[in-house]
Design an enzyme around this catalytic site. Structure first.
Site, short mmCIF file in Angstrom:
data_model
loop_
_atom_site.label_atom_id
_atom_site.label_comp_id
_atom_site.label_asym_id
_atom_site.label_seq_id
_atom_site.Cartn_x
_atom_site.Cartn_y
_atom_site.Cartn_z
N LYS A 83 2.73 -3.81 -6.91
CA LYS A 83 3.32 -4.64 -5.86
C LYS A 83 4.09 -5.78 -6.51
O LYS A 83 3.56 -6.52 -7.35
CB LYS A 83 2.18 -5.21 -5.01
CG LYS A 83 2.34 -5.00 -3.54
CD LYS A 83 1.06 -5.42 -2.85
CE LYS A 83 1.32 -5.74 -1.40
NZ LYS A 83 0.11 -6.25 -0.77
C1 E4P Z 1 0.38 -6.47 2.64
O1 E4P Z 1 0.34 -5.64 1.77
C2 E4P Z 1 -0.31 -7.76 2.62
O2 E4P Z 1 -1.45 -7.66 1.82
C3 E4P Z 1 -0.82 -8.18 3.98
O3 E4P Z 1 -0.51 -7.26 4.98
C4 E4P Z 1 -0.60 -9.60 4.31
O4 E4P Z 1 -1.13 -9.86 5.58
P1 E4P Z 1 -1.50 -11.31 6.14
O5 E4P Z 1 -0.28 -11.92 6.70
O6 E4P Z 1 -2.54 -11.05 7.18
O7 E4P Z 1 -2.05 -12.10 4.96
#
Ligand code: E4P
Length: 215
Positions: A83
């Site tokens: 990522k």
């Molecule tokens: C995506 O891969 C992220 O980890 C995640 O969806 C972030 O979500 P949040 O806005 O609830 O922290």
């Protein structure tokens, strides 16, 4: 649509995986920090439970360092997707990692133009954060519609991974728009199979069954 779990919590992953509906897992530094365990140990355990893409995020902000980190993460298991944040250095790093055959999930995407660039550098997944846009009075789902349309227009292979999901309606809208993947917290995934009429109907069937002569 593929369903991913957005967590680094092993109990949650084991439970949802046992229902047979988890196609992959996304983690981020905040989710990993909550677990209070070494990142690589958590990843090793996740890949042993779910046989699908497992996203692990780099924490460097310079392309060269992201590439080094990404190579190390990718060595942990063939299912690891690296990522990378959607910043100019992240685009450079993704171009390099993708050219080496390392799958990249470009994260922290808040506009369809960012998503266009993610596709151009060969990201395997693009992660638009819907809930965080909703938090700022924007309609997050609108960029999912735009991204799906843009990718269709040009035949990009990058898969749209709807992230920052807050409730089942986000999941439904993602599916209706034709997104490839939706990642969600365990609290959302466990709501998906639930409906009060199912519970009421089941209770009635079981009660009526008691009235059926058994011999
Ligand atoms: C995506 O891969 C992220 O980890 C995640 O969806 C972030 O979500 P949040 O806005 O609830 O922290």
């Amino acid at each position: 649509m593929k369903l991913f779990l957005d967590t680094a919590n092993i109990d949650e992953i084991r439970t949802a995986a046992s229902w047979g509906i988890v196609d992959g897992v996304t983690t981020n530094p905040s989710l990993v920090a909550k677990e209070g365990r070494k990142f690589t140990d958590v990843l090793q355990e996740i890949v042993s439970i779910v046989d699908g893409p497992i996203s692990a995020e780099v924490i460097s902000t310079k392309a060269e360092d992201m590439v080094k980190e990404g190579r190390e993460l990718a060595k942990i298991h063939p299912n690891i997707y690296v990522k990378v944040p959607t910043i100019p250095e992240g685009l450079r790093a993704t171009k390099q990692l993708s050219s080496e055959g390392i799958r990249v999930n470009m994260t922290l995407v808040f506009s369809s133009m960012q998503a266009l660039l993610c596709a151009k550098v060969g990201a395997a997944f693009v992660s638009p954060f819907i809930g965080r846009l909703d938090d700022y009075s924007e309609t997050g789902m609108e960029i999912i519609s735009e991204i799906c349309q843009i990718y269709r227009n040009y035949g990009y292979k990058t898969e749209v991974l709807v992230a920052s999901v807050r409730h089942p309606v986000h999941v439904k809208e993602a599916a209706l728009l034709g997104a490839n993947i939706c990642t969600m917290p365990f609290s959302v995934m466990e709501k998906l199979p639930k409906h009060p009429l199912t519970d009421i109907g089941l209770a009635k069937f079981l009660a009526d069954w008691q009235k059926v002569p058994k011999s």
